[in-house]
Motif scaffolding. Structure first.
Motif, PDB file in Angstrom:
ATOM      1  N   ILE A  48       9.144  -5.996  14.770  1.00 52.33           N
ATOM      2  CA  ILE A  48       8.393  -5.648  13.555  1.00 52.33           C
ATOM      3  C   ILE A  48       6.911  -5.176  13.757  1.00 52.33           C
ATOM      4  N   LEU A  49       6.265  -4.689  12.845  1.00 48.77           N
ATOM      5  CA  LEU A  49       4.948  -4.574  12.869  1.00 48.77           C
ATOM      6  C   LEU A  49       4.010  -5.704  11.883  1.00 48.77           C
ATOM      7  N   ILE A  50       2.924  -5.996  12.331  1.00 50.48           N
ATOM      8  CA  ILE A  50       1.923  -6.678  11.765  1.00 50.48           C
ATOM      9  C   ILE A  50       0.822  -6.191  11.654  1.00 50.48           C
ATOM     10  N   GLY A  51       0.236  -6.054  10.476  1.00 46.44           N
ATOM     11  CA  GLY A  51      -1.239  -5.412  10.321  1.00 46.44           C
ATOM     12  C   GLY A  51      -2.078  -6.395   9.878  1.00 46.44           C
ATOM     13  N   THR A  52      -3.294  -6.616  10.553  1.00 43.24           N
ATOM     14  CA  THR A  52      -4.269  -7.596  10.321  1.00 43.24           C
ATOM     15  C   THR A  52      -5.574  -6.973  10.169  1.00 43.24           C
TER      16      THR A  52
END
Length: 466
Positions: A48-52
């Protein structure tokens, strides 16, 4: 309560914190595009992608959801393959996979698409090499990869005109990500509360504990450290690099001063696991795991790293990394202590560093034997030497006798051969799935020789040593 944005939806959940992101998105949110494969971070089917928010800006990374506990996405943007769909057409990564016949059975495809979209979101220089590097954590059993490489090449070509000053708007206008991405940064900034716990078992990125104890973790009182602000960051005090314990391999891989100071630093760290794992694997986790073949542990041993351990009363004590291991998976660590800092001297002023690793495949694999060395010379002789080796005993091994022997010796073939004989007395390998005792001793010799061949190519030749 754990809060994050999942695709375009705000999630607020009181699910057990030990729940993995993979299980949550599939079974609680019924987003079945994220697949269950190995549950060990190897196959990439659950990527998945995680945006921080970092330094006021939203940044994305790929991650293996099978190893990610829910608290590690608190206050972040989680993107599954469903969240990358455009309203009425395929996005650029999906279209490239279709145009290049990059999918057969389709099980791995969502993971590849997520990694490719992550590349589109993060790349500054969209080359074929960097595009393929972005999918190094995804495995396909059907295609032979060439069609996927062609899809990656097409994606990189289509990214050539990316506007780096207003990249998100450009990506939306050019069909790389859906329009709702434009509003995510402000929505994420509205979630300001840091998720704090005070459990008994510390956990960072989860890339080791969730492999070893997946079924047992639900019973433990965990202390989630990955996003704790006091444990994140890389700083420098003169020539000393100070790593906070939750710094990831990717953090070190992208640090400009380390890249400029240590030749081949990027190449060495590229040998450690894969992009989605490097993005979430913490340095302290690699140390505290105590694996005899922990890659970063071997690197830090050769850099004479020093640990700071902190207890529940916020009291600190320091010890050398080489003294931390007292036996197989046992440590000089008191109950309640965690590693909070790791410090090492940068290899400058005549000091050179090298790391070598042998495994069954070049990338995304555990070492059979790995080794590192830092060595300082005055032009004619060695003035300092620190060598380490893994996979040849119950603990990550600092080669004390070998290192001591090398000091004040000239760099000659005869000295290196004599040092290798001392090295063999420090090894205690066993035969296992990664090789026989004799094979590991041979690898120990070859990697030790390899350090000198790499660092002193003008004077040390392979044919003279072998």
């Amino acid at each position: 309560m754990i809060q994050f944005i999942l695709n375009n939806q705000l999630i607020q959940t009181n699910k057990p914190a030990s729940t993995t992101l993979l299980d949550f998105v599939r079974y609680d949110e019924n987003l079945r595009g994220t697949k269950i494969g190995c549950r060990e971070g190897d196959c990439g089917a659950c990527t998945i992608l995680i945006g921080t928010i970092k330094e006021g800006k939203l940044e994305y990374m790929s991650a293996t959801s099978c190893l990610t506990p829910l608290p590690n996405v608190h206050g972040k943007h989680v993107v599954t393959v469903e969240g990358l769909n455009l309203p009425d057409k395929l996005n650029q990564a999906q279209q490239a996979m279709v145009d290049c016949s990059g999918t057969q059975c389709g099980f791995c495809t969502p993971g590849f698409v997520n990694s490719m979209c992550g590349f589109a979101l993060t790349c500054a220089e969209p080359t074929l090499e960097s595009a393929i590097s972005a999918i190094d954590g995804n495995i396909c059993r059907c295609t032979g990869y060439k069609t996927i490489e062609r899809a990656s090449a097409k994606l990189a070509k289509n990214l050539q005109g990316k506007d780096q000053n207003n990249s998100m708007l450009w990506l939306v206008e050019n069909d790389f990500v859906p329009p709702y991405f434009l509003g995510i940064e402000e929505r994420i900034k509205a979630i300001k509360i840091e998720y704090n716990t005070n459990g008994q078992m510390p956990i960072g990125g989860g890339t080791d504990l969730y492999v070893q104890k997946h079924d047992d973790l639900h019973k433990y009182d965990l202390d989630y450290l990955f996003d704790r602000s006091s444990l994140n960051g890389i700083s420098f005090d003169g020539n000393t690099c100070i790593l906070k314990s939750a710094a990831t391999v990717t953090d070190l891989m992208e640090n400009e001063r380390l890249l400029q100071t240590i030749p081949n630093w990027y190449k060495y760290l590229k040998l450690l696991s894969s992009t989605p794992i490097r993005n979430i694997a913490t340095i302290a986790g690699n140390i505290a795991n105590g694996s005899p073949i922990g890659d970063f542990t071997i690197i830090l041993l050769a850099m004479k790293a020093k640990l700071t351990l902190t207890n529940k009363a916020n009291e600190n004590r320091q010890l050398m990394l080489k003294d931390f291991y007292t036996g197989y998976k046992t440590f000089d660590k008191q109950a309640g202590e965690i590693i909070t800092e790791i410090a090492f001297e940068l290899p400058t002023n005549g000091t050179q560093f090298n790391f070598e690793k042998v495994c069954k495949r070049q990338y995304l694999d555990i070492a059979s034997v790995n080794s590192a060395i830092s060595i300082k010379t005055n032009g004619t002789a060695i003035t300092k030497a620190h060598a380490s080796i893994g996979g040849v005993g119950p603990i990550p091994k600092y080669l004390a006798k070998t290192s001591e022997f090398l000091v004040n010796k000239p760099i000659t073939v005869s000295i290196i051969k004599e040092a290798e004989k001392i090295l063999q007395t420090e090894l205690s390998p066993i035969s296992d799935a990664r090789g026989t005792e004799a094979y590991k001793r041979l690898l120990g010799r070859q990697l030790f020789f390899g350090h000198f061949i790499e660092l002193f190519p003008e004077t040390i030749k392979m044919e003279d040593l072998i």
